[in-house]
Design a protein around this motif. Structure first.
Motif, mmCIF file in Angstrom:
data_model
loop_
_atom_site.group_PDB
_atom_site.id
_atom_site.type_symbol
_atom_site.label_atom_id
_atom_site.label_comp_id
_atom_site.label_asym_id
_atom_site.label_seq_id
_atom_site.Cartn_x
_atom_site.Cartn_y
_atom_site.Cartn_z
ATOM 1 N N TYR A 114 0.834 -1.211 0.000
ATOM 2 C CA TYR A 114 0.000 0.000 0.000
ATOM 3 C C TYR A 114 0.870 1.263 0.000
ATOM 4 C CZ TYR A 114 -3.028 3.664 1.865
ATOM 5 O OH TYR A 114 -3.693 4.838 2.071
ATOM 6 N N ARG A 115 1.877 1.273 0.875
ATOM 7 C CA ARG A 115 2.743 2.451 0.931
ATOM 8 C C ARG A 115 3.581 2.592 -0.340
ATOM 9 N NH1 ARG A 115 1.279 6.444 3.381
ATOM 10 N NH2 ARG A 115 3.375 7.192 2.919
ATOM 11 N N THR A 116 3.888 1.477 -0.985
ATOM 12 C CA THR A 116 4.638 1.550 -2.244
ATOM 13 C C THR A 116 3.786 2.181 -3.328
ATOM 14 O OG1 THR A 116 5.903 -0.420 -1.632
ATOM 15 C CG2 THR A 116 5.878 0.192 -3.957
ATOM 16 N N HIS A 117 2.507 1.809 -3.398
ATOM 17 C CA HIS A 117 1.610 2.445 -4.364
ATOM 18 C C HIS A 117 1.578 3.962 -4.152
ATOM 19 C CE1 HIS A 117 -0.103 -0.847 -6.620
ATOM 20 N NE2 HIS A 117 -0.312 -1.536 -5.513
ATOM 21 N N ILE A 118 1.437 4.346 -2.897
ATOM 22 C CA ILE A 118 1.399 5.792 -2.599
ATOM 23 C C ILE A 118 2.744 6.428 -2.938
ATOM 24 C CG2 ILE A 118 1.149 7.469 -0.743
ATOM 25 C CD1 ILE A 118 -0.801 5.587 0.603
ATOM 26 N N TYR A 119 3.828 5.731 -2.605
ATOM 27 C CA TYR A 119 5.160 6.263 -2.881
ATOM 28 C C TYR A 119 5.369 6.456 -4.387
ATOM 29 C CZ TYR A 119 10.278 6.582 -2.804
ATOM 30 O OH TYR A 119 11.565 6.988 -2.967
ATOM 31 N N ILE A 120 4.924 5.487 -5.171
ATOM 32 C CA ILE A 120 5.060 5.625 -6.637
ATOM 33 C C ILE A 120 4.252 6.800 -7.149
ATOM 34 C CG2 ILE A 120 4.531 4.481 -8.825
ATOM 35 C CD1 ILE A 120 5.164 1.819 -7.462
ATOM 36 N N GLN A 121 3.056 6.973 -6.610
ATOM 37 C CA GLN A 121 2.203 8.065 -7.083
ATOM 38 C C GLN A 121 2.739 9.429 -6.672
ATOM 39 O OE1 GLN A 121 -1.681 7.128 -5.552
ATOM 40 N NE2 GLN A 121 -1.879 5.246 -6.778
ATOM 41 N N THR A 122 3.231 9.515 -5.428
ATOM 42 C CA THR A 122 3.641 10.826 -4.920
ATOM 43 C C THR A 122 5.094 11.166 -5.246
ATOM 44 O OG1 THR A 122 4.185 9.810 -2.789
ATOM 45 C CG2 THR A 122 1.966 10.715 -3.053
ATOM 46 N N ASP A 123 5.994 10.203 -5.075
ATOM 47 C CA ASP A 123 7.421 10.505 -5.174
ATOM 48 C C ASP A 123 8.022 10.169 -6.540
ATOM 49 O OD1 ASP A 123 6.747 10.495 -2.398
ATOM 50 O OD2 ASP A 123 8.872 10.408 -1.918
ATOM 51 N N ILE A 124 7.302 9.437 -7.376
ATOM 52 C CA ILE A 124 7.834 9.124 -8.705
ATOM 53 C C ILE A 124 6.950 9.742 -9.775
ATOM 54 C CG2 ILE A 124 8.432 7.283 -10.314
ATOM 55 C CD1 ILE A 124 9.074 5.510 -7.958
ATOM 56 N N THR A 125 5.676 9.319 -9.812
ATOM 57 C CA THR A 125 4.770 9.896 -10.812
ATOM 58 C C THR A 125 4.537 11.383 -10.550
ATOM 59 O OG1 THR A 125 3.669 7.752 -11.037
ATOM 60 C CG2 THR A 125 2.498 9.693 -11.861
ATOM 61 N N GLY A 126 4.287 11.745 -9.298
ATOM 62 C CA GLY A 126 4.010 13.142 -8.960
ATOM 63 C C GLY A 126 5.227 13.952 -8.588
ATOM 64 N N TYR A 127 6.402 13.463 -8.927
ATOM 65 C CA TYR A 127 7.613 14.205 -8.550
ATOM 66 C C TYR A 127 7.753 15.477 -9.388
ATOM 67 C CZ TYR A 127 12.537 15.340 -7.964
ATOM 68 O OH TYR A 127 13.708 16.007 -7.720
ATOM 69 N N LYS A 128 7.997 16.582 -8.704
ATOM 70 C CA LYS A 128 8.224 17.869 -9.357
ATOM 71 C C LYS A 128 9.713 18.186 -9.259
ATOM 72 C CE LYS A 128 3.814 18.391 -9.989
ATOM 73 N NZ LYS A 128 3.242 18.214 -11.349
ATOM 74 N N PRO A 129 10.411 18.115 -10.370
ATOM 75 C CA PRO A 129 11.870 18.299 -10.289
ATOM 76 C C PRO A 129 12.253 19.725 -9.905
ATOM 77 C CG PRO A 129 11.156 18.166 -12.578
ATOM 78 C CD PRO A 129 9.955 17.854 -11.748
ATOM 79 N N ALA A 130 13.264 19.820 -9.059
ATOM 80 C CA ALA A 130 13.822 21.121 -8.693
ATOM 81 C C ALA A 130 14.769 21.575 -9.799
ATOM 82 C CB ALA A 130 14.568 21.001 -7.361
ATOM 83 N N PRO A 131 15.088 22.861 -9.829
ATOM 84 C CA PRO A 131 16.012 23.337 -10.879
ATOM 85 C C PRO A 131 17.344 22.593 -10.864
ATOM 86 C CG PRO A 131 14.924 25.190 -9.805
ATOM 87 C CD PRO A 131 14.536 23.983 -9.038
ATOM 88 N N GLY A 132 17.813 22.233 -9.676
ATOM 89 C CA GLY A 132 19.075 21.512 -9.610
ATOM 90 C C GLY A 132 18.991 20.108 -10.210
ATOM 91 N N ASP A 133 17.805 19.489 -10.173
ATOM 92 C CA ASP A 133 17.646 18.152 -10.750
ATOM 93 C C ASP A 133 17.788 18.166 -12.263
ATOM 94 O OD1 ASP A 133 17.189 17.159 -8.211
ATOM 95 O OD2 ASP A 133 15.013 17.442 -8.356
ATOM 96 N N LEU A 134 17.460 19.313 -12.883
ATOM 97 C CA LEU A 134 17.522 19.423 -14.344
ATOM 98 C C LEU A 134 18.736 20.210 -14.817
ATOM 99 C CD1 LEU A 134 13.728 20.166 -14.987
ATOM 100 C CD2 LEU A 134 14.902 17.970 -15.094
ATOM 101 N N ALA A 135 19.669 20.502 -13.902
ATOM 102 C CA ALA A 135 20.838 21.321 -14.254
ATOM 103 C C ALA A 135 21.879 20.460 -14.958
ATOM 104 C CB ALA A 135 21.415 21.982 -13.008
ATOM 105 N N TYR A 136 21.528 19.975 -16.130
ATOM 106 C CA TYR A 136 22.441 19.192 -16.963
ATOM 107 C C TYR A 136 22.852 20.048 -18.161
ATOM 108 C CZ TYR A 136 21.379 14.903 -14.414
ATOM 109 O OH TYR A 136 21.264 13.943 -13.455
ATOM 110 N N PRO A 137 24.079 20.069 -18.549
ATOM 111 C CA PRO A 137 25.207 19.276 -18.029
ATOM 112 C C PRO A 137 26.018 19.994 -16.958
ATOM 113 C CG PRO A 137 25.844 20.310 -20.061
ATOM 114 C CD PRO A 137 24.440 20.770 -19.803
#
Length: 781
Positions: A419-442
């Motif tokens: 149950y917590r994995t389903h919620i974790y996937i929805q909130t922390d993976i599917t619903g993840y909002k990347p911060a500017p540092g996460d997209l600071a490539y290269p």
């Protein structure tokens, strides 16, 4: 005178003299041979008694001769007469013997008749005696049989007397033999229902057995209850919580076990033969277990409460200590039970399950409120690996009840984890909002590379210190995550340094979270459930990577977005490879296409007239037959989904890079191919060199521009690939199609120019040779 004798002697023939000598005088033959014939003749006459007579006349001679002949005849028949007389004597003897034999036979015949008479009488007497002996034996055996049968009935009075005796004790030496005799009597009477007083005696013996069972049960129950009472008096609160109290519970019971074990063993041995013994054994079991529950219930509850207060914030420590405590309780209870009983009972496991339930009731509310996947996965590991696989498998007989409680607790933890994995996937993976540092490539990769380079320089100055590039990275959250070399799955090899792109902390957050989540789930839940969750997590991760790649492409360059996606898809593919499971799941869907088409048909105005037809063309029947929804099954493979997106990203990168380098040449070759195709299909035949866009000078500009573009942009592309992928093998594999496309395009261009243009035009065009192109592209090797 002597002369006359001599003369008379000579008148006899010599043969007669010899015969006379040999036949008549056999006795004389043995004498010495006479010295002269005269001596012989003298002896012959002497034998005939005629030594004094003279033979002077013929008459005398014939008389003498007759006498000699007579004497000779007599001498010759003497032996025959002697033999006849001898034989006559034998004949007389044989006749006498024959008479004696006949007389003896007559006597024997008489004796035989007498013997037969006596033998017949004797046989008759013997048979009569044998019959009497047989009858006597039968009567004796019958009497013994009757006595043996009566002995079981006669025992009733003795057993009754013993059972009613006020001095009878179940511990006395005669009680168990009396019990055995009572069992024998009941068994014997029960096996002979044809006896006259069978029901009366069976009822009386059963009453005696009930009295004996009552004595055994009363003694055993009183012993167990007195033990419990003594222990309860030692602790009036009845809630002891120290190790000494638990030790006392077991020591006291073990000391009292020999008092009742002998009686209980007798009851157990007979429990399968008679239901009365089984009933008493069940009552003793129940009494024993009730006393144990009365002692242990409050103590276990108190101990669990104490453990809860000590580990209120550490759920794992609480579960581990609580389960370890219950393991010891179950083992000790089984050992104590074996001190009293020799045969197992399922009621013991029922009691232990009830005692384990007190721990479960305390832990379950805490488990269902845990929200951290790390805690839940660690709880699964404790329950599954430490408890079930280590403790229970090594002692399955004693820990069966404990295993049932742990399995129930494990199912709750797994259910909560899913149950917590389903919620974790929805909130922390599917619903993840990347911060500017996460997209600071290269930028972040370049910064980490600079840090690594500075650390290398410091290492050269201080060789004793470890540099950043030599540190072996280990995931603090999951040891199952290995270093991603991007293409190590294609050609794994050891690398002494680690690129910033390979650092676990440099992975895109959703990738890191997905892999950590899967690594924690892999050994905690069932394979089928893991397959479903892994498919959901990987799908959500891929979608988040696609979104992040689009954002990077918009903010930076398309190459950065593509390489970012390729790198993380390679990481995903490599990291899910160690999971030995099938990432394929089956989904079932309902296809309503036929139902929709049938509904359109029935709603058609032309179908109204067919509503009431009584044949197969009835519209309602056709709707029911043709409008049935279909169930479709299709399989989703997360690994193949990762490979598919990786292949698509690589193809897009190859196409984009090829277009970036030789886009103008490709347009020129397309126009030239269209012009040639038009000529071959019957259109006007135009020469390529006559076209204004194909003049040698313009082609020279086109070729020079393309060559310059490759020369200026190729290092940047290779630099980006090295920065993101950080693996020569992967870089070569990915860039090889781009290099091949460029080489093939120049080969086609060379062939076209050679075919359409003269040598002077070719000098004006000055197209780079294939050696020059290959040399230019060789920097990618």
């Amino acid at each position: 005178m002597h002369g006359s004798w001599r003369q008379r002697y000579f008148l006899l023939p010599i043969e007669d003299l010899c015969s006379l000598t040999s036949q008549s005088l056999p006795v004389l033959l043995t004498a010495a041979v006479p010295e002269s014939t005269e001596d012989v003749l003298l002896k012959g006459f002497a034998a005939l008694g005629m030594e004094d007579e003279r033979i002077e006349t013929a008459q005398q001679f014939f008389s003498w001769f007759a006498q000699v002949q007579t004497q000779m005849d007599q001498d010759e028949g003497a032996k025959y007469r002697q033999m006849r007389d001898y034989l006559s004597g034998f004949q007389e003897q044989c006749d006498a013997i024959l008479n004696d034999v006949n007389s003896a036979l007559q006597h024997l015949e008489s004796l035989q008749k007498q013997y037969l008479f006596v033998s017949t009488k004797t046989g008759t007497l013997h048979e009569a005696c044998e019959q009497l002996l047989k009858e006597q034996s039968e009567l004796v055996e019958l009497a013994e049989n009757i006595q043996q049968k009566l002995s079981y009935f006669n025992e009733l009075e003795n057993i009754n007397t013993k059972l009613n005796s006020p001095t009878l004790s179940v511990n006395s030496e005669g009680f168990i033999p009396m019990l055995a005799k009572l069992d024998d009597c009941i068994a014997y009477i029960s096996s002979h229902p044809n006896f006259k007083d069978y029901p009366v005696y069976l009822t009386k013996f059963k009453q005696c057995l009930s009295k004996a069972m009552h004595l055994i049960k009363t003694y055993t129950v009183n012993t167990l209850q007195n033990l419990t009472t003594q222990l309860m008096k030692r602790d009036p609160s009845a809630v002891p919580n120290s190790d000494n109290a638990f030790t006392l519970f077991y020591v006291k019971f073990r000391a009292a076990a020999p008092k009742v074990r002998t009686l209980i063993e007798q009851v157990e041995q007979r429990s399968e033969k008679m239901p009365e013994y089984q009933q008493v054994l069940n009552e003793i079991h129940q009494c024993y277990l009730d006393q144990r529950e009365l002692l242990l219930g409050p103590s276990i509850a108190s101990t669990v409460t104490e453990l809860t207060s000590q580990n209120n914030r550490d759920h794992c420590a609480l579960v581990r200590s609580g389960c370890a405590f219950m393991v010891h309780v179950c083992q000790d209870e089984h050992q104590l039970y074996n001190e009293f009983f020799t045969k197992p009972t399922p009621k013991l496991d029922e009691l232990l399950e009830k005692l384990c339930l007190s721990l479960y009731d305390v832990l379950r509310p805490m488990i269902i409120h845990v929200i951290h996947l790390e805690t839940l996965s660690e709880l699964c590991g404790i329950l599954k690996n430490e408890m079930l696989e280590d403790h229970v498998q090594n002692n399955a007989e004693q820990l069966g009840a404990f295993a049932a409680g742990v399995k129930q607790m494990l199912e709750d933890v797994q259910e909560r984890l899913v149950y917590r994995t389903h919620i974790y996937i929805q909130t922390d993976i599917t619903g993840y909002k990347p911060a500017p540092g996460d997209l600071a490539y290269p930028d972040k990769l370049e910064m980490m590379e600079q840090i690594a380079q500075s650390l290398k320089e410091e290492q050269k100055k201080l060789p004793s210190e470890a540099s950043f590039s030599d540190v072996r990275l280990e995931d603090p959250e999951s040891c199952s995550l290995v270093k991603s070399g991007s293409a190590e799955s294609l050609n794994p090899r050891h690398q002494s340094t680690i690129s910033p792109a390979d650092l676990h902390g440099m992975w895109y957050p959703t990738v890191r979270r997905t892999l950590v989540c899967l690594s924690k789930l892999y050994r905690c839940i069932d394979r089928a459930v893991f397959q479903g969750l892994s498919q959901e997590a990987l799908s959500a991760c891929i979608q988040s990577l696609l979104g992040a790649a689009d954002s990077i492409s918009k903010n930076k360059t398309q190459v950065d977005g593509q390489l970012f996606l390729i790198k993380h898809l390679l990481i995903l593919r490599e990291q899910i490879a160690p999971f030995h499971t099938d990432f394929t799941i089956k989904e079932i869907s309902l296809d309503l296409k036929k139902t929709r088409d049938a509904a359109f048909k029935i709603l058609n105005p032309k179908a109204v007239s067919r509503f009431f037809r009584l044949n197969s063309n009835n519209a309602l029947i056709q709707f029911l037959l043709e409008g049935t929804p279909e169930i479709r099954e299709h399989y989703i493979d997360s690994k193949k989904d990762v490979d598919r997106h990786l292949k698509s990203a690589c193809e897009q990168f190859i196409q984009q890079q090829t277009k970036q380098f030789i886009d103008q040449l490709e347009e020129f070759m397309t126009k030239a191919a269209a012009l040639k195709t038009m000529a071959t299909q019957g259109g006007p035949n135009y020469s390529l060199s006559q076209q204004p866009w194909a003049q040698p000078a313009k082609i020279n500009d086109l070729v020079s521009s393309t060559y310059k573009t490759i020369k200026t942009k190729l290092p940047s592309t290779l630099r980006s690939m090295s920065l993101y992928l950080s693996n020569k093998d992967t870089e070569l594999i990915l860039f090889k199609p781009v290099r091949n496309n460029i080489q093939q395009m120049f080969q086609k261009l060379h062939a076209l120019l050679k075919e359409e243009f003269s040598n002077e035009d070719l000098q004006i065009i000055a197209c780079p040779s294939m050696e020059q192109v290959n040399l230019l592209l060789s920097m990618s090797k």
